[in-house]
Enzyme design. Structure first.
Site, short mmCIF file in Angstrom:
data_model
loop_
_atom_site.label_atom_id
_atom_site.label_comp_id
_atom_site.label_asym_id
_atom_site.label_seq_id
_atom_site.Cartn_x
_atom_site.Cartn_y
_atom_site.Cartn_z
CB SER A 247 -0.96 -0.05 1.18
OG SER A 247 -2.08 0.71 0.90
CE LYS A 251 -0.09 5.23 -2.05
NZ LYS A 251 -1.11 4.64 -2.85
CD1 TRP A 338 -8.10 3.12 -1.91
CD2 TRP A 338 -9.95 4.00 -2.81
NE1 TRP A 338 -8.12 4.47 -1.61
CE2 TRP A 338 -9.25 5.02 -2.15
CE3 TRP A 338 -11.16 4.31 -3.45
CZ2 TRP A 338 -9.70 6.35 -2.12
CZ3 TRP A 338 -11.61 5.64 -3.41
CH2 TRP A 338 -10.88 6.63 -2.75
CG HIS A 388 -5.75 -2.59 0.86
ND1 HIS A 388 -4.94 -2.39 -0.23
CD2 HIS A 388 -5.29 -1.75 1.82
CE1 HIS A 388 -4.04 -1.45 0.06
NE2 HIS A 388 -4.23 -1.06 1.30
C1 GTR Z 1 -5.52 4.41 1.54
C2 GTR Z 1 -4.96 5.21 0.41
C3 GTR Z 1 -4.23 4.29 -0.52
C4 GTR Z 1 -3.29 3.38 0.23
C5 GTR Z 1 -3.85 2.90 1.55
C6 GTR Z 1 -2.87 2.25 2.52
O1 GTR Z 1 -6.35 5.13 2.36
O2 GTR Z 1 -6.01 5.85 -0.23
O3 GTR Z 1 -3.55 5.04 -1.51
O4 GTR Z 1 -2.07 3.99 0.42
O5 GTR Z 1 -4.44 3.91 2.25
O6 GTR Z 1 -1.73 2.66 2.65
O7 GTR Z 1 -3.30 1.33 3.22
#
Ligand code: GTR
Length: 407
Positions: A247, A251, A338, A388
């Site tokens: 996540s 990045k 997402w 996720h």
């Molecule tokens: C979310 C965000 C994503 C991702 C995620 C995470 O809220 O929108 O881009 O980075 O968090 O890090 O779990």
């Protein structure tokens, strides 16, 4: 995180494939002055140009100065995890900035293996949260508030111990001959808009600039500092350090691996928007939404693209291409729309011409695979069923990928 989906106008995210529309991506093999890149030598120059464009427009510029580090091993357990591992705690201290928090590294090395390859990834909630080992000190750093008293007044409690153990199947990784190195991402910068005051960005960079580095840049920089340490540890094969992250930390793992070619391979688990997913593909989270929710993650200039992503001089397939010719793994989950699984897949697919310059097959297809169907060669991809998260399924693929391409 601080923000939940649906707090801002719907226009900043989209779950309707029919509304994605058309978009034209920049070509990694055409440089800023319109010249076609045909050789590895030309790519080497183009690569520097792309790194600069990502720095100026997306992540901000990583300060170039060398920062003096002191590596202090604070604990060694020569028989951790039922004798499977040597466990070390190493504090990376900043000699010239004694007030800055250290990067506290937790390192497990498989016993009986010389110079182990290593998965290096930051964690979301302190080293105590990736393992249930009771003697590991709780991180005393700022922690995000969470459910079930895992933090109180932004400090970790005993309830956080082992909280993300499932995401870090350390014994399984060790048994396969790999070491695991991790540190809390908040050691570099606590993850909230004003968090930079307590992290590395308080002493490096220039907050008045539109291309000053953001939190993702700081986290990525921290991964390179941990790599600096790993290069000094004879138990580690420093030529086989794999950058991995989930996540937002995915990045950072990508940006670290793009900038620092000492990383032998890069794995981005559900890194989504601002990670592996194409920015121009209007699906899932958007650049605008990302910048509204997390104003501290990227450089200020990135916000100027909120309503005009087509004007970005780069797109994320070019970030992924910066990993070439090294092995790259991009992973999605079908329950994580997402992050835009298809956008992540296409990001990986469009690195193909750059890998080809090195005589390598990247992903080798532009057809989106069925769920739980890992594909690709030097670049790999899967879309796991489920949420996720980081599951054993993901790790099984990453271990096989590392076995085949990194050792
Ligand atoms: C979310 C965000 C994503 C991702 C995620 C995470 O809220 O929108 O881009 O980075 O968090 O890090 O779990």
């Amino acid at each position: 995180g601080h923000f939940t989906n649906g707090q801002v106008a719907e226009s900043v995210y989209n779950y309707d494939e029919t509304k994605v529309g058309t978009y034209k991506l920049p070509n990694p093999l055409i440089n800023a002055s319109g010249k076609a890149i045909k050789t590895r030598a030309e790519w080497a120059t183009r690569r520097i140009e792309l790194l600069q464009l990502f720095a100026e427009n997306v992540y901000g510029k990583t300060p170039k100065q060398t920062v003096r580090l002191r590596f202090q091993t604070t604990s060694v357990d020569s028989s951790a995890l039922n004798g499977l591992a040597i466990r070390k705690l190493i504090s990376i201290k900043f000699v010239d900035y004694p007030k800055l928090p250290s990067i506290d590294v937790l390192l497990y090395v498989p016993k009986g293996r010389k110079a182990a390859p290593v998965f290096l990834g930051l964690n979301f909630c302190g080293n105590h949260c990736v393992t249930t080992e009771a003697d590991l000190p709780l991180s005393t750093r700022w922690m995000m508030s969470g459910t079930g008293d895992v933090s109180v007044n932004n400090k970790a409690t005993e309830k956080a111990r082992g909280m993300q153990e499932r995401r870090w199947p350390i014994s399984m990784i060790l048994k396969r001959g790999y070491a695991v190195a991790t540190a809390y991402y908040g050691d570099l910068e606590p993850d909230y808009p004003e968090g930079w005051h307590a992290g590395i960005r308080s002493v490096l960079g220039d907050t008045t600039r539109a291309d000053n580095w953001g939190a993702i840049g700081a986290w990525a920089w921290g991964m390179s500092r941990i790599l600096d340490y790993l290069q000094t540890d004879p138990a580690i094969d420093a030529k086989r350090v794999i950058s991995i992250g989930h996540s937002r930390i995915g990045k950072a793992a990508l940006w670290a691996g793009a900038q620092d070619d000492r990383f032998a391979a890069v794995i981005a688990n559900e890194s989504g928007e601002g990670g592996a997913a194409l920015s121009r593909r209007w699906y899932g989270e958007t650049v605008e939404r990302l910048n509204i929710s997390f104003p501290h993650w990227f450089c200020e200039r990135y916000k100027t693209y909120n309503k005009r992503v087509d004007d970005l001089p780069v797109d994320q397939h070019e970030l992924l291409a910066l990993v070439a010719p090294r092995p790259l793994y991009v992973a999605s989950a079908d329950g994580d729309q997402w992050s835009d699984p298809k956008g992540e897949f296409l990001g990986a697919a469009y690195t193909t011409p750059v890998y080809a310059l090195y005589g390598k097959v990247g992903l080798g297809t532009t057809t989106f695979p069925a769920v739980n169907q890992p594909i690709g060669q030097t670049v790999r991809y899967h879309d796991r069923t489920g949420k996720h998260d980081v599951m054993n399924y993901d790790w099984e693929q990453y271990l096989r990928f590392a076995d085949e391409l990194v050792r």
